[in-house]
Scaffold this motif. Sequence first.
Motif, PDB file in Angstrom:
ATOM      1  N   LEU A 169      -5.164  -8.176  -5.711  1.00 37.79           N
ATOM      2  CA  LEU A 169      -5.880  -7.249  -4.844  1.00 37.79           C
ATOM      3  C   LEU A 169      -6.517  -7.989  -3.664  1.00 37.79           C
ATOM      4  O   LEU A 169      -6.469  -7.509  -2.520  1.00 37.79           O
ATOM      5  CB  LEU A 169      -6.963  -6.517  -5.650  1.00 37.79           C
ATOM      6  CG  LEU A 169      -7.711  -5.403  -4.916  1.00 37.79           C
ATOM      7  CD1 LEU A 169      -6.743  -4.294  -4.519  1.00 37.79           C
ATOM      8  CD2 LEU A 169      -8.825  -4.844  -5.789  1.00 37.79           C
ATOM      9  N   VAL A 214      -2.785  -1.210  -9.012  1.00 38.92           N
ATOM     10  CA  VAL A 214      -3.689  -2.316  -9.355  1.00 38.92           C
ATOM     11  C   VAL A 214      -5.108  -1.782  -9.562  1.00 38.92           C
ATOM     12  O   VAL A 214      -5.802  -2.177 -10.517  1.00 38.92           O
ATOM     13  CB  VAL A 214      -3.673  -3.397  -8.258  1.00 38.92           C
ATOM     14  CG1 VAL A 214      -4.752  -4.443  -8.522  1.00 38.92           C
ATOM     15  CG2 VAL A 214      -2.310  -4.068  -8.184  1.00 38.92           C
ATOM     16  N   LEU A 215      -5.553  -0.885  -8.700  1.00 43.44           N
ATOM     17  CA  LEU A 215      -6.887  -0.309  -8.835  1.00 43.44           C
ATOM     18  C   LEU A 215      -7.016   0.526 -10.111  1.00 43.44           C
ATOM     19  O   LEU A 215      -8.067   0.515 -10.770  1.00 43.44           O
ATOM     20  CB  LEU A 215      -7.200   0.550  -7.618  1.00 43.44           C
ATOM     21  CG  LEU A 215      -7.480  -0.219  -6.319  1.00 43.44           C
ATOM     22  CD1 LEU A 215      -7.486   0.727  -5.128  1.00 43.44           C
ATOM     23  CD2 LEU A 215      -8.801  -0.971  -6.412  1.00 43.44           C
ATOM     24  N   CYS A 218     -13.710  -9.938  -3.590  1.00 45.09           N
ATOM     25  CA  CYS A 218     -13.008  -8.844  -2.901  1.00 45.09           C
ATOM     26  C   CYS A 218     -13.981  -8.022  -2.062  1.00 45.09           C
ATOM     27  O   CYS A 218     -13.694  -7.682  -0.904  1.00 45.09           O
ATOM     28  CB  CYS A 218     -12.310  -7.942  -3.920  1.00 45.09           C
ATOM     29  SG  CYS A 218     -10.852  -8.664  -4.709  1.00 45.09           S
ATOM     30  N   ILE A 227      -1.061  -1.021  -4.540  1.00 49.53           N
ATOM     31  CA  ILE A 227      -2.518  -1.184  -4.516  1.00 49.53           C
ATOM     32  C   ILE A 227      -3.174  -0.144  -5.416  1.00 49.53           C
ATOM     33  O   ILE A 227      -4.104  -0.453  -6.172  1.00 49.53           O
ATOM     34  CB  ILE A 227      -3.060  -1.075  -3.078  1.00 49.53           C
ATOM     35  CG1 ILE A 227      -2.544  -2.227  -2.217  1.00 49.53           C
ATOM     36  CG2 ILE A 227      -4.588  -1.067  -3.084  1.00 49.53           C
ATOM     37  CD1 ILE A 227      -3.040  -2.205  -0.787  1.00 49.53           C
ATOM     38  N   ARG A 264       0.832  -1.207   0.000  1.00 51.49           N
ATOM     39  CA  ARG A 264       0.000   0.000   0.000  1.00 51.49           C
ATOM     40  C   ARG A 264       0.861   1.249   0.000  1.00 51.49           C
ATOM     41  O   ARG A 264       0.626   2.187  -0.776  1.00 51.49           O
ATOM     42  CB  ARG A 264      -0.920  -0.006   1.224  1.00 51.49           C
ATOM     43  CG  ARG A 264      -1.888   1.190   1.265  1.00 51.49           C
ATOM     44  CD  ARG A 264      -2.655   1.289   2.571  1.00 51.49           C
ATOM     45  NE  ARG A 264      -1.796   1.682   3.687  1.00 51.49           N
ATOM     46  CZ  ARG A 264      -1.382   0.857   4.632  1.00 51.49           C
ATOM     47  NH1 ARG A 264      -1.723  -0.419   4.616  1.00 51.49           N
ATOM     48  NH2 ARG A 264      -0.599   1.298   5.607  1.00 51.49           N
ATOM     49  N   VAL A 323      -9.035   0.503  -0.129  1.00 50.48           N
ATOM     50  CA  VAL A 323      -9.679   0.020  -1.362  1.00 50.48           C
ATOM     51  C   VAL A 323     -11.153   0.413  -1.395  1.00 50.48           C
ATOM     52  O   VAL A 323     -11.716   0.645  -2.472  1.00 50.48           O
ATOM     53  CB  VAL A 323      -9.523  -1.517  -1.474  1.00 50.48           C
ATOM     54  CG1 VAL A 323     -10.315  -2.061  -2.659  1.00 50.48           C
ATOM     55  CG2 VAL A 323      -8.047  -1.881  -1.633  1.00 50.48           C
TER      56      VAL A 323
END
Length: 210
Positions: free
Chosen positions: A78, A28-29, A112, A25, A20, A92
Amino acid sequence: DGLVNMSDAALRAKRQSIFREQGVIKFVLMLVNDFIPMSKMVDAAASEPGKKKKGISENMQALNRMTTKILSNALIVLYELIKDNAVNQMYVADFMPVLLAHLNNQPLAGKCVTEMLGNNMELQETKIGTREIGIFVEKLRKSGMNKMYLELLQSCCSCQGKGVDGNQCKVADMVLGDINDIIVQIHADNSKVGATLWGVGGLYIPEAPI
């Protein structure tokens, strides 16, 4: 693999935090967000009767297979980064609409979301509201009682065995407000009736296969 198979919970949490802090992260998002148009295109093609894949060229189908593979791998990463990690889950959750956009085509997106809803009461109370629950209900209506959307709604109603009162009221209002296209209704057909022998104890056990 080191992150996925980590048996040391403390070391796993530390590595999740590093991902993070180093912006992995977020990256990836961003990748998952960039693939939203592809998911929408597939949804649109599948919703047209008699068209489906015929409405997508071979090149686009190949592109869809490639992006689906990349998207699946991104969601796997994720999921491992948010599993049992409340801080990463809260991070997230700010990008919840990005995950919800892929629910129709990516069960991993639902996994998720379910992981976050089922283990983080703070997230339930601060990040899940009318907008998110409304998306779940809308997709449930269109899917014909799809199990995944039912589980997502269930996750909104409780967290770690404790009820989330505010979300329960929202779910009840949205689902029970108009039940005609979302609740399975059973109607007795009395046009074909006949004498039937009942088994011991009051249970109806047919003598022959129905």
